[in-house]
Design a protein around this motif. Structure first.
Motif, PDB file in Angstrom:
ATOM      1  N   ALA A 124       0.834  -1.211   0.000  1.00 10.96           N
ATOM      2  CA  ALA A 124       0.000   0.000   0.000  1.00 10.96           C
ATOM      3  C   ALA A 124       0.866   1.257   0.000  1.00 10.96           C
ATOM      4  O   ALA A 124       0.588   2.226  -0.715  1.00 10.96           O
ATOM      5  CB  ALA A 124      -0.937  -0.012   1.203  1.00 10.96           C
ATOM      6  N   ARG A 125       1.927   1.214   0.850  1.00  7.74           N
ATOM      7  CA  ARG A 125       2.816   2.380   0.883  1.00  7.74           C
ATOM      8  C   ARG A 125       3.511   2.587  -0.458  1.00  7.74           C
ATOM      9  O   ARG A 125       3.621   3.709  -0.961  1.00  7.74           O
ATOM     10  CB  ARG A 125       3.855   2.195   1.992  1.00  7.74           C
ATOM     11  CG  ARG A 125       4.690   3.455   2.215  1.00  7.74           C
ATOM     12  CD  ARG A 125       5.661   3.309   3.360  1.00  7.74           C
ATOM     13  NE  ARG A 125       6.720   2.352   3.053  1.00  7.74           N
ATOM     14  CZ  ARG A 125       6.830   1.139   3.551  1.00  7.74           C
ATOM     15  NH1 ARG A 125       5.933   0.708   4.429  1.00  7.74           N
ATOM     16  NH2 ARG A 125       7.824   0.326   3.212  1.00  7.74           N
ATOM     17  N   GLU A 126       3.968   1.443  -1.049  1.00  5.51           N
ATOM     18  CA  GLU A 126       4.631   1.574  -2.355  1.00  5.51           C
ATOM     19  C   GLU A 126       3.668   2.078  -3.423  1.00  5.51           C
ATOM     20  O   GLU A 126       4.014   2.930  -4.234  1.00  5.51           O
ATOM     21  CB  GLU A 126       5.204   0.212  -2.765  1.00  5.51           C
ATOM     22  CG  GLU A 126       6.401  -0.239  -1.928  1.00  5.51           C
ATOM     23  CD  GLU A 126       6.855  -1.646  -2.303  1.00  5.51           C
ATOM     24  OE1 GLU A 126       6.218  -2.228  -3.196  1.00  5.51           O
ATOM     25  OE2 GLU A 126       7.831  -2.126  -1.700  1.00  5.51           O
ATOM     26  N   ILE A 127       2.456   1.514  -3.389  1.00  3.04           N
ATOM     27  CA  ILE A 127       1.468   1.977  -4.380  1.00  3.04           C
ATOM     28  C   ILE A 127       1.152   3.451  -4.169  1.00  3.04           C
ATOM     29  O   ILE A 127       1.089   4.240  -5.118  1.00  3.04           O
ATOM     30  CB  ILE A 127       0.191   1.114  -4.290  1.00  3.04           C
ATOM     31  CG1 ILE A 127       0.494  -0.313  -4.765  1.00  3.04           C
ATOM     32  CG2 ILE A 127      -0.931   1.733  -5.103  1.00  3.04           C
ATOM     33  CD1 ILE A 127      -0.636  -1.281  -4.516  1.00  3.04           C
ATOM     34  N   THR A 128       1.016   3.823  -2.886  1.00  2.00           N
ATOM     35  CA  THR A 128       0.731   5.231  -2.601  1.00  2.00           C
ATOM     36  C   THR A 128       1.877   6.124  -3.063  1.00  2.00           C
ATOM     37  O   THR A 128       1.670   7.161  -3.701  1.00  2.00           O
ATOM     38  CB  THR A 128       0.486   5.421  -1.097  1.00  2.00           C
ATOM     39  OG1 THR A 128      -0.534   4.521  -0.680  1.00  2.00           O
ATOM     40  CG2 THR A 128       0.064   6.855  -0.806  1.00  2.00           C
ATOM     41  N   GLU A 129       3.093   5.704  -2.706  1.00  6.27           N
ATOM     42  CA  GLU A 129       4.249   6.510  -3.122  1.00  6.27           C
ATOM     43  C   GLU A 129       4.366   6.573  -4.633  1.00  6.27           C
ATOM     44  O   GLU A 129       4.643   7.618  -5.209  1.00  6.27           O
ATOM     45  CB  GLU A 129       5.524   5.921  -2.517  1.00  6.27           C
ATOM     46  CG  GLU A 129       5.620   6.083  -1.007  1.00  6.27           C
ATOM     47  CD  GLU A 129       6.856   5.396  -0.451  1.00  6.27           C
ATOM     48  OE1 GLU A 129       7.548   4.725  -1.237  1.00  6.27           O
ATOM     49  OE2 GLU A 129       7.114   5.554   0.767  1.00  6.27           O
ATOM     50  N   SER A 130       4.151   5.394  -5.277  1.00  4.71           N
ATOM     51  CA  SER A 130       4.250   5.398  -6.742  1.00  4.71           C
ATOM     52  C   SER A 130       3.168   6.272  -7.353  1.00  4.71           C
ATOM     53  O   SER A 130       3.415   7.009  -8.308  1.00  4.71           O
ATOM     54  CB  SER A 130       4.151   3.972  -7.282  1.00  4.71           C
ATOM     55  OG  SER A 130       2.878   3.411  -6.976  1.00  4.71           O
ATOM     56  N   MET A 131       1.956   6.172  -6.779  1.00  7.73           N
ATOM     57  CA  MET A 131       0.884   7.026  -7.304  1.00  7.73           C
ATOM     58  C   MET A 131       1.193   8.493  -7.078  1.00  7.73           C
ATOM     59  O   MET A 131       0.979   9.331  -7.955  1.00  7.73           O
ATOM     60  CB  MET A 131      -0.445   6.659  -6.632  1.00  7.73           C
ATOM     61  CG  MET A 131      -0.976   5.288  -7.017  1.00  7.73           C
ATOM     62  SD  MET A 131      -1.417   5.195  -8.757  1.00  7.73           S
ATOM     63  CE  MET A 131      -2.846   6.244  -8.771  1.00  7.73           C
TER      64      MET A 131
END
Length: 1893
Positions: free
Chosen positions: A1114-1121
């Protein structure tokens, strides 16, 4: 030849010390990181004291041996080496006079003994100090000799990757064999306008110098490019021509510069070929004259060619090729148009396959063919002529394949139907049999007869090759002629620059006639070069007025005489060619007999009788005599030529062989065409018809000698500039330096000769200021005088005893070779002594510090050891005591545990027994209680069932009876309803009953209300009593329940006791089984629990792991987004900026084309309307055509372009319509895209503003008083107009009646008139008040009937109307009531207005009080601050504060005075108008009054009060005054006066108020005409005064203000929300001017770009001098020795710019923009653009100047940048983005100052320099140059490390920043708070013809 002794001292290394040394200068401190070795015992180093002793010896006149001083231990020298030519070595022992051997150590560590020549005793040359290595100019080297030159070139080429170096006036260019990014247009712009010595060496610098001298000296120039094949001559010449084409441009629409550059592909294809040394070798020489007009723009060019290598057409050596055009044809053979040529592979043709190398790596011949054809088309060679050329070339290839068969030894024949010959004849259009015959025969003519003779096969092959060579040579000349025709100047040529691209000195294993001619031409050029260098050297000495003697230099005139003099080699060759049986052998014998042993330059080889040797200036060359005669004759059989001439199918072929009259060169002298600056014809003259036979017999050598003489005459008549191209290696390896080959070429090209001439004189030159700045360290304070020149003289007399070693000129000091190195040695010794003193002090301080630190450490260690021992003993005691205590408690614990165990067992047994007994008793009691409860519930159920059955039966009986009775009653009612009398009875008295009922209802309502009140009171009392009773009942119930519960509890307890007794026995029996089962279950449960725990732990870990993964994902997806969103946002912003930039660039290009079109139109008008004699054009005709095109509200500027292009056909002929149409289409697309983006942006802004507006409280809407005021104003205006009309009619009537008795003041008519006027005015006032009252009533009624939120309440008016309806006299009462109501409302509104006025007054008074409080607080703060200051500062601060206060008060008073003056002027003007009207009226009245009436009737004074007019913020003007308005307000307006004396943006406000009036009148033609005239007027004034910053800034500010006004008052909701209610009344009502806003926005963009160009032109001369060259911090940077190319001095002169000049200019720009009222956001954008220009120009010059890349210069740059940042802070512009534009310059300065040694340094540099590109970082590191010996050079390995680390960085390969880049500009909406009705028009504008409305 004499040798020059070079004096100087060897360079020594500074001892290394691992500390940081602080070097203190007289003014500044500089921290240098140095490593100094400790001095080893036994290692002798000349100390500073020894140097000081030597200096003392010089001062006291004691002579010492200079050689002994220079050739000391550790001095570095050059020794010869067979491999590397020269090697560097270091002396291991001091040299003493008489020594025959030098003890040396090479750089690789090998020791050797160098023996001196016993005859000459000549010492090896000394090596220059490292500080001088890598200089831009070889003449700047102190030791001028061959090894120094070679080493300097090698260091620059290999280490610094610099291919250009100056050698005096010569530019040495080394071919890198690699594409370098140093020839772009940005580099051209950087070198344009610069002095030759101010920038690093470059071919562009030479071209700029030639261009500048041509313009300055009015003298033609020449650039002579020479060098070996493959050295890069053609490329250098090409770049020079590109520079001229780019810098000058062309003077016509024919794009001459493009044609000049396009001639290169053609000439390369037909004149260049691959050789063993060069893939693109020029096999001919060419001299291109580029012609310029009086404005120094290219108008044409002309080309002259020399000595085409025709033999290459028929023969190529191994690994070589024929001319490129043949291989291009073969590669393109598959094209449809080339099918008729019947070509094939290059390996098929004899003329293209001999070299065995038909393909060049990296070259696509088919693509090159396309380029060649495009160049031909550009130069005007039509497609038919191109196909003709290709036919001839294909014919030559097929001719080479023609073979011969021998019939005998003296004859041969062509095979029958030989295909190559058939193809050749078809292509040439000649007869096959005729050509086959003459290829095998020749015609011999004698005095009496002519006969045909067959020839042998060998002669036939030679004849075939001769024919091919002749055809190709004539084709070559034909193409050159057509190229010259295409480049022919159509206008008068004023001057020219010639570019000579000629072969360099050549020597091969076999040298033939071509090499002889090439070397002969180089001998002539070298002679001219020597004379020019010598002349310049002597001119410099004469200008400086120093004594000089003639310098002996090498003269190659004897070699030239050997070749071209009478009975020279060429004469003997021509004479032998005329002999019937002349041969190469007989010619060689004549040469031996004539010159051998008579001329020292001519020799004969030992082993050959068919060769000779000539000693050229560069080297000895052996020439083979074989082939000389044949090549000199260039024999072609006449019969073969006649066959070709007879071709009728091929028209181009005869043209090649026609003998026509000489056609003058396009640039040749004509009676009217050439001014004396230009030379005579370029091309050698062709033969006249009468001399055809004689000219035909001229040999090649004779022709070459004549053309060479003509070339030398041309060069001697021009100012030459020299470029010497060097080939670094024979293998074409990039950046590989072969010392042997380089030395050969340096000797051959004259570079060493230049060095020798310079060394023989005074090569080192210093200005007095530079010498003082550099060697100030060698002077004492008492030696420094006010006169710098005298100071330098005194110092030099002490330092150098031999006065012949230097000379004092007017502005410079001249030194002999080696003297600068000697002075540098003394300076280094002095600095070294200072370093040793610093080392001594620092080492002592460090040792003392170390001792103190060691002593403190010893004391600390002792203290800690003693403490440790004490702590150990205390620990032992504590452990012993603790052990005893532990034993005591352990024993006690064992006994207590045993006792507790026994006690717990006893208690457990007792508890189990007692529990068992109690449980048995409880079970018995429980059973009894349950049986009683079951009995109770059964009995209750039976009773309830009986009662329900009885109740249902009773209810059923009641329902049946009631239904029967209701049916009976219904029948009775139906019968009564049918009778009529019933209705009559019912209606009798119904009305009365209704009234009574109404009254009863009212009474009942009243009673109901009273009853309700009573009922409510009773309910309240009842509720209270009920509550009390309920509480009592509840209390009783609770007590009863408690009693019952107690009884039940006793019974239940008894039952439970019995039950428990019964169950006790059962429990005891079950106990054992339960315990057994419990133990088993417990065991199983524990096992299961353990398993579950394990599984639970595993599940927990898995769960935690999954949670962690989910969280991470989730953190990676959030950061990537987020990153993706940020990147997309940035990308969108970049796209928007790019689109804006592209649109603005297109707009800029459009404006440029528009200006060009206007200029062409003006020129055409001038050409068309040339005034006849006696006639002169007047201004009226000019002013009538001021507007060249108009704008409409339906079209944009881009769409209007075709309308403006509708001119007569003869005017639009030179314009490129396709370009305009493309621009139109592109501009329209960009406008659509921009509009969509702008709409989206506006929508987003509106949403944001709406959201913000919802949060804020909106101001209250206007009330009735505003409506009342607006109605009153409108009514007054209408009545005022009526009154004016009536007065005009009355005045007209009075003037029409001429009788005096009628119009006299006392006449009856006059009195009647006054009475009527009075009555009318009174009636008018009454009607006004009535109308106002009625309208206000209507308004209030409208407000009153608006729906209210509270629906339960009704308005007062509605209630009153209902009451009035109940009254009998409805009409009168209602009217009276409504009138009273409206009167009350009117009074209420007046009260509200008075209340508001009082509130406003109160608010203003509060504001004044608040302002006074703030002023008081500020005064107190200032007083507190002043009290903290010292007395002097306090007085100064108080004075400053007082001055500020008085200035502010003065400004306020001036504003008040201006307002009062305006009011006075306004009142005076009105008074004059009224006085004039009254006077006219009185005069008219007096004329109609008789004298008697005047006596009888006294005149009563009439006082007419004047009402103040309420202006609408509009200006009215007449249509015919429009041009006058534009003229006074735009064309003739002076910005300075307007900006200082009037409000900012006044012209924009005036124009908008005029637009408002036209909109008010609904006159679209007037609006369109005014806006069009305004835009055209602004464009005209900017075109006229476009280079004035104030004008451009003024109109940019006013254009933006005009644009903002059109937006602010457009009526659009997004803009109106920023206005006041009064401003919203002024919005445009009839027209939508959105498209004109777009036109104005485009105009503002154009003005902004023009403003940037003006800024750039003003700042450009200041930037380099102020930011780089001027020493802002004096004394930090030392001046290095320079060569002949003097750079701009860093010492400030009166004419140089400093950083203060730049800051003053920035202040001027900023103050002007602020005075003009420019938008703050726009000012920020202008400042950002200015700082970008400063940063880009400074960085570009830094990257192109090696002398500026040093540590001290980095410090200067950082200081200068800090001053600019301080300026930004002072102006509050730090958030403008200007500082970020300087980031590349800041990082470049930091890069100059950081350490550059280790990998950590490389990593730090890579992370620090993120704003610089890789090319820029590497360039700075390559250019880094130490100014002092204490600095170190950047190692090549370190640069390679940087390149490796930056390899993955994706940035632009461009080296320089684009200084011409303009950021896209935006114009944020900036509404004005100024009310239009308050604007006053000053009389100084001359706008009296417009009136306020």
């Amino acid at each position: 030849m004499t040798s020059v002794v070079l004096l100087g001292k060897p360079e020594r290394e500074i001892p290394k010390l691992p500390y940081e040394i602080v070097y203190t200068n007289t003014r500044d401190m500089e921290i240098c990181s140095m490593e100094i070795e400790p001095i080893l015992p036994g290692k002798k180093i000349p100390t500073a004291s020894e140097s000081a002793e030597n200096l003392c010896c010089w001062r006291y006149g004691m002579e010492i041996d200079v050689l002994e001083y220079m050739y000391v231990k550790y001095a570095r020298v050059w020794i010869p080496d067979p491999e590397e030519v020269w090697k560097s070595a270091e002396l291991l022992k001091d040299y003493k006079p008489g020594d025959k051997v030098l003890q040396l150590r090479l750089e690789e560590g090998k020791d050797l003994e160098y023996s001196l020549d016993p005859k000459t005793k000549e010492l090896p040359p000394l090596r220059n100090p490292d500080i001088l290595v890598g200089e831009n100019d070889l003449t700047a080297l102190s030791y001028l000799h061959e090894p120094a030159v070679l080493h300097n070139l090698k260091v620059r080429f290999i280490d610094s990757k610099l291919i250009y170096t100056y050698c005096g006036i010569v530019l040495v260019a080394i071919n890198p064999y690699e594409q370098l990014p140093i020839y772009g247009e940005d580099i051209i712009n950087a070198y344009s306008g610069q002095n030759m010595g101010d920038m690093d060496p470059h071919i562009f610098a030479v071209a700029e110098e030639a261009y500048k001298q041509m313009a300055r000296d009015e003298r033609n120039q020449s650039i002579i490019v020479s060098g070996e094949s493959g050295a890069g001559k053609t490329v250098s010449a090409k770049y020079a021509m590109r520079y001229f084409a780019t810098v000058s441009g062309s003077a016509s629409e024919a794009n001459v510069e493009e044609k000049v550059l396009a001639s290169n592909p053609i000439m390369e294809s037909i004149g260049n070929a691959k050789t063993t040394r060069n893939d693109n070798s020029s096999r001919f020489g060419k001299y291109i004259e580029i012609g310029f007009d009086k404005r120094y723009r290219i108008i044409g060019a002309n080309m002259r060619t020399y000595l085409l290598e025709k033999s290459r057409v028929v023969f190529q050596a191994e690994e070589e090729r024929n001319y490129h055009i043949f291989y291009q044809l073969c590669a393109s053979a598959a094209l449809p148009e080339f099918k008729t040529l019947r070509l094939g592979s290059a390996n098929y043709f004899h003329y293209t396959k001999q070299g065995g190398s038909p393909v060049i790596d990296g070259v696509d011949d088919a693509k090159e063919m396309v380029n060649t054809r495009q160049a031909c088309t550009l130069l005007g060679i039509s497609d038919s002529y191109q196909m003709g050329i290709f036919r001839i070339l294909a014919g030559i290839l097929h001719l080479g394949n023609v073979e011969f068969a021998s019939r005998d030894s003296d004859s041969c024949t062509v095979p029958p139907k030989h295909e190559p010959l058939i193809i050749f004849c078809d292509l040439m259009g000649v007869e096959y049999e005729e050509m086959a015959h003459w290829l095998c025969h020749r015609k011999l003519a004698t005095a009496t007869e002519t006969y045909i003779k067959p020839i042998s096969k060998l002669h036939a092959i030679n004849a075939r090759d001769a024919l091919a060579k002749h055809i190709y040579a004539n084709l070559f000349n034909w193409i050159v002629d057509h190229v010259n025709k295409a480049l022919h100047a159509t206008v008068k040529q004023h001057s020219f620059i010639g570019v000579l691209d000629i072969y360099g000195f050549e020597t091969f294993e076999i040298n033939s006639f071509e090499q002889f001619c090439i070397n002969y031409a180089n001998e002539k050029l070298q002679q001219q070069f020597n004379m020019h260098v010598f002349k310049l050297e002597q001119e410099e000495y004469m200008k400086e007025q120093i004594p000089w003697t003639l310098i002996d230099f090498y003269d190659n005139q004897p070699c030239i005489n050997l070749i071209e003099a009478k009975m020279g080699i060429l004469d003997l060759l021509d004479e032998e060619c005329k002999m019937p049986k002349g041969s190469d052998d007989s010619w060689a014998q004549k040469l031996y007999n004539t010159h051998l042993n008579k001329c020292t330059l001519f020799e004969k080889p030992r082993l050959s009788n068919k060769a000779f040797i000539i000693k050229h200036f560069a080297d000895k060359v052996e020439y083979q005599c074989e082939g000389f005669l044949e090549k000199n004759k260039d024999t072609v059989y006449e019969e073969q030529i006649k066959v070709l001439k007879s071709s009728k199918k091929f028209k181009l072929l005869p043209e090649l062989f026609q003998d026509e009259e000489k056609v003058l060169s396009p640039t040749s002298a004509t009676p009217s065409g050439r001014v004396p600056l230009s030379r005579m014809p370029i091309k050698p003259a062709k033969a006249r018809p009468g001399q055809a036979s004689k000219e035909h017999k001229k040999t090649v050598g004779h022709q070459f000698r004549n053309s060479l003489h003509l070339l030398m005459e041309t060069l001697n008549a021009t100012t030459p500039h020299y470029v010497r191209c060097i080939k670094p290696n024979d293998f074409k390896f990039p950046f590989t330096f072969d010392e042997k080959r380089a030395v050969q070429q340096l000797r051959a090209c004259g570079v060493l000769e230049t060095i020798r001439i310079s060394a023989a004189g005074f090569p080192s030159r210093w200005t007095y200021q530079e010498f003082f700045s550099r060697y100030r360290v060698l002077m004492k304070q008492r030696d420094v005088l006010g006169d710098r020149k005298q100071t330098c003289k005194n110092v030099l007399e002490k330092l150098i005893q031999d006065k012949d070693k230097y000379q004092f000129g007017k502005t410079k000091i001249f030194f002999r070779a080696g003297q600068v190195a000697y002075l540098e040695k003394i300076r280094a010794d002095k600095l070294r002594a200072a370093c040793i003193r610093i080392q001594k002090t620092i080492r002592g301080w460090l040792m003392r510090k170390k001792y103190v630190r060691m002593r403190k450490a010893a004391i600390t260690i002792q203290r800690h050891v003693r403490g440790y021992q004490a702590r150990c003993y205390a620990k032992f005691l504590r452990r012993t005591r603790a052990a005893i205590t532990i034993q005591k408690f352990q024993r006690m614990y064992v006994v207590r545990k045993r006792y507790q165990c026994m006690r717990d067992a006893t208690i457990a047994l007792q508890a189990l027994l007692r529990g068992y007994m109690v449980r048995n008793k409880y079970q018995m009691m429980l059973r009894e209680h349950k049986s009683v409860v079951i009995q109770k519930h059964v009995r209750g159920w039976l009773a309830r069932r009986r009662y329900g059955r009885t109740l249902r039966a009773i209810v059923y009986l009641q329902c049946c009876y009631r239904r029967m009775m209701a049916k009976r009653e219904l029948k009775k009612l139906k019968i009564e309803a049918r009778s009529v009398e019933r209705y009559k009875k019912l209606h009798i008295g119904l009305e009365n009953k209704i009234m009574q009922l109404q009254r009863k209802i009212d009474e009942q309502n009243k009673e109901y209300k009273s009853l309700l009140e009573k009922m409510s009171s009773l309910e309240i009392t009842y509720s209270t009593e009920t509550e009390k009773l309920r509480s009592d009942v509840e209390r009783l119930r609770m007590s009863e329940e408690e009693a019952k519960n107690a009884t039940n509890r006793v019974i239940s307890l008894q039952e439970e006791i019995a039950k428990l007794r019964r169950e006790l026995h059962q429990t005891q029996s079950e106990k054992k089984s339960i315990e057994e089962w419990a133990d088993k279950y417990k065991h199983e449960t524990e096992q299961l629990v353990s398993e579950l725990k394990e599984q639970n732990s595993l599940l927990k870990t898995e769960k935690e792991e999954l949670n962690r993964r989910i969280h991470d994902q989730a953190r990676e997806i959030t950061e990537s987004m987020e990153k993706k969103l940020v990147e997309e946002t940035k990308q969108l912003e970049l796209d928007l900026n790019d689109e804006r930039l592209r649109y603005q660039n297109l707009l800029n290009e459009f404006s440029r084309l528009e200006e060009r079109y206007d200029d062409l139109k003006d020129e055409m008008n001038l050409m068309v309307s040339i005034p006849k004699p006696g006639h002169k054009r007047t201004d009226s005709t000019h002013s009538s055509n001021e507007s060249e095109y108009t704008f409409s509200s339906e079209i944009t500027e881009a769409e209007d372009l075709p309308l403006r292009m509708e001119e007569p056909s003869e005017k639009k002929a030179p314009l490129d319509m396709s370009l305009f149409l493309k621009l139109q289409k592109r501009v329209s697309e960009l406008e659509q895209e921009k509009q969509s983006l702008q709409d989206e942006l506006d929508r987003k802004e509106e949403q944001a503003l709406r959201a913000k507006a919802k949060e804020e409280e909106r101001p209250p809407i206007r009330g009735a008083e505003l409506e009342y005021e607006s109605l009153k104003r409108q009514e007054l205006e209408s009545e005022n107009k009526k009154l004016k009309n009536e007065l005009n009619e009355l005045q007209k009537a009075l003037t029409e009646t001429r009788a005096p008795e009628v119009t006299a003041p006392g006449a009856p008519a006059y009195r009647v008139l006054l009475d009527q006027l009075t009555s009318v005015s009174e009636e008018l006032e009454v009607r006004k008040e009535e109308v106002l009252i009625l309208r206000s009533q209507l308004v209030s009624q409208k407000e009153a009937i608006q729906p209210k939120e509270d629906k339960n309440t009704m308005t007062d008016a509605t209630i009153l109307l209902e009451d009035v309806q109940k009254m009998k006299d409805k009409g009168e009462i209602a009217q009276a009531y409504i009138g009273l109501k409206e009167t009350n409302r009117l009074l209420e509104s007046q009260l509200q207005s008075q209340k508001k006025s009082h509130e406003n007054e109160l608010e203003s008074l509060r504001g004044e009080i608040q302002g006074l409080k703030e002023e008081n607080n500020r005064q107190q703060q200032l007083l507190a601050q002043n009290l903290q200051l010292p007395p002097e500062a306090r007085i100064e601060a108080s004075l400053q504060h007082e001055i500020t206060r008085l200035t502010n008060e003065n400004l306020d008073l001036m504003e008040q005075l201006e307002k009062q003056d305006k009011t006075v002027r306004k009142l005076k003007k009105q008074l004059k108008v009224f006085a004039k009207k009254i006077g006219e009226l009185e005069v008219g009245q007096m004329e109609n009054i008789s004298p008697g009436q005047i006596i009888d009737e006294p005149i009563r004074p009439v006082n007419i009060p004047r009402k103040e007019k309420d202006f609408q913020g509009m200006l009215e003007y007449k249509k015919e005054d429009e041009q006058k308005l534009v003229k006074n307000l735009i064309l003739e307006l002076k910005p300075r006066g307007v900006a200082v004396n009037l409000i900012p943006g006044l012209p924009a406000y005036i124009l908008f108020m005029c637009v408002r009036h036209a909109d008010y009148l609904n006159d679209d033609q007037k609006v369109r005409s005014l806006l069009t005239s305004t835009i055209n007027g602004i464009k005209k004034v900017l075109k006229k005064r476009g280079d004035d910053f104030e004008t451009v800034s003024f109109w940019l500010s006013n254009t933006c203000r005009f644009l903002h006004c059109l937006k602010q008052y457009s009526g659009e909701e997004g803009f109106m929300k920023h206005n006041t209610p009064r401003q919203n009344e002024h919005c445009l009502t009839n027209f939508d001017l959105a498209e004109y806003r777009q036109v104005l926005s485009d105009l503002a963009i154009q003005i902004y770009q023009q403003l940037v160009r003006v800024l750039e032109n003003i700042l450009q001369p200041m930037i380099v001098s102020g930011m780089l060259e001027h020493e802002t911090i004096q004394g930090v940077s030392g001046v290095k020795p320079t060569g002949l190319r003097k750079r701009t001095s860093s010492i400030a002169d009166e004419g140089t710019y400093t950083l203060d000049s730049i800051i003053r200019q920035l202040n001027s720009f900023h103050s002007v923009m602020c005075q003009h009222g420019m938008d703050p956001e726009l000012i920020k954008q202008v400042v950002k653009q200015m700082f970008y220009i400063i940063g880009a120009v400074t960085l570009n010059n830094l990257l192109l100047r090696k002398d500026m890349c040093s540590w001290s210069k980095g410090m200067q740059i950082r200081y200068n940048v800090s001053q600019l940042e301080e300026w930004l802070r002072d102006k509050n512009l730090m958030n403008s983005g200007a500082k970020e534009t300087l980031e590349p310059l800041i990082q470049a300065a930091q890069l100059l100052q950081v350490k550059k040694k280790t990998d950590e340094d490389a990593e730090a540099i890579c992370s620090m320099c993120n704003a610089l590109t890789t090319a820029q970082i590497v360039k700075v590191l390559n250019l880094y140059t130490p100014v002092n010996e204490f600095e170190e050079r950047v190692l090549v390995s370190f640069i390679r490390t940087i390149q490796v680390r930056l390899r993955d960085r994706k940035d632009s390969p461009q080296l320089l920043m684009d200084a011409k880049h303009i950021f896209p500009v935006t114009f944020p909406f900036n509404p004005s708070s100024l009310a239009l009705e308050t604007i006053q028009i000053p009389a100084s504008l001359g706008l009296g013809f417009i009136s306020r409305v």
